[in-house]
Design a protein around this motif. Structure first.
Motif: not given
Length: 122
Positions: A30-33, A52-53, A74, A100
């Protein structure tokens, strides 16, 4: 490190549908698109779309708008590419990638899967 692995590619007739998945492991998903790209034989890798995340925002290349949908789960560390109304020109290796940033350029992506072949017959 984030490890990405695509699955679900294959052969489909024009007008058909295919759902490709990308499973992530390693650092926090979940830190990344998450983006999808494709590369046809003899052509450069091109942007398909991005999510998006939290999965609430997407953006697509014009040539797939209205036909392709990107989503992510996620809880399962998985991103999906649903492809409808497929055309022979959609034939390519499809890659998922993690960034990121909210980015369309391959250079802005930190991690890549190995790709999965999608072939659309006429």
């Amino acid at each position: 490190q984030v490890q990405l692995k695509e699955s679900g590619g294959g052969l489909v007739q024009a007008g058909g549908s295919l759902n490709v998945s990308c499973a992530a492991s390693g650092r926090t998903f979940t830190n990344y698109a998450m983006g999808w790209f494709r590369q046809a034989t003899g052509k450069e890798r091109e942007f398909v779309g991005i999510v998006n995340i939290n999965g609430g925002i997407t953006n697509y290349a014009d040539f797939v708008k209205g036909r392709f949908t990107i989503s992510r789960d996620n809880a399962k560390n998985t991103v999906y590419l649903q492809m409808n109304s497929l055309k022979p020109d959609d034939t390519a290796v499809y890659y998922c990638a993690a960034s990121r940033f909210w980015a369309t350029s391959p250079g802005n992506y930190d991690y890549w899967g190995q790709g999965t072949q999608v072939t659309v017959s006429s």
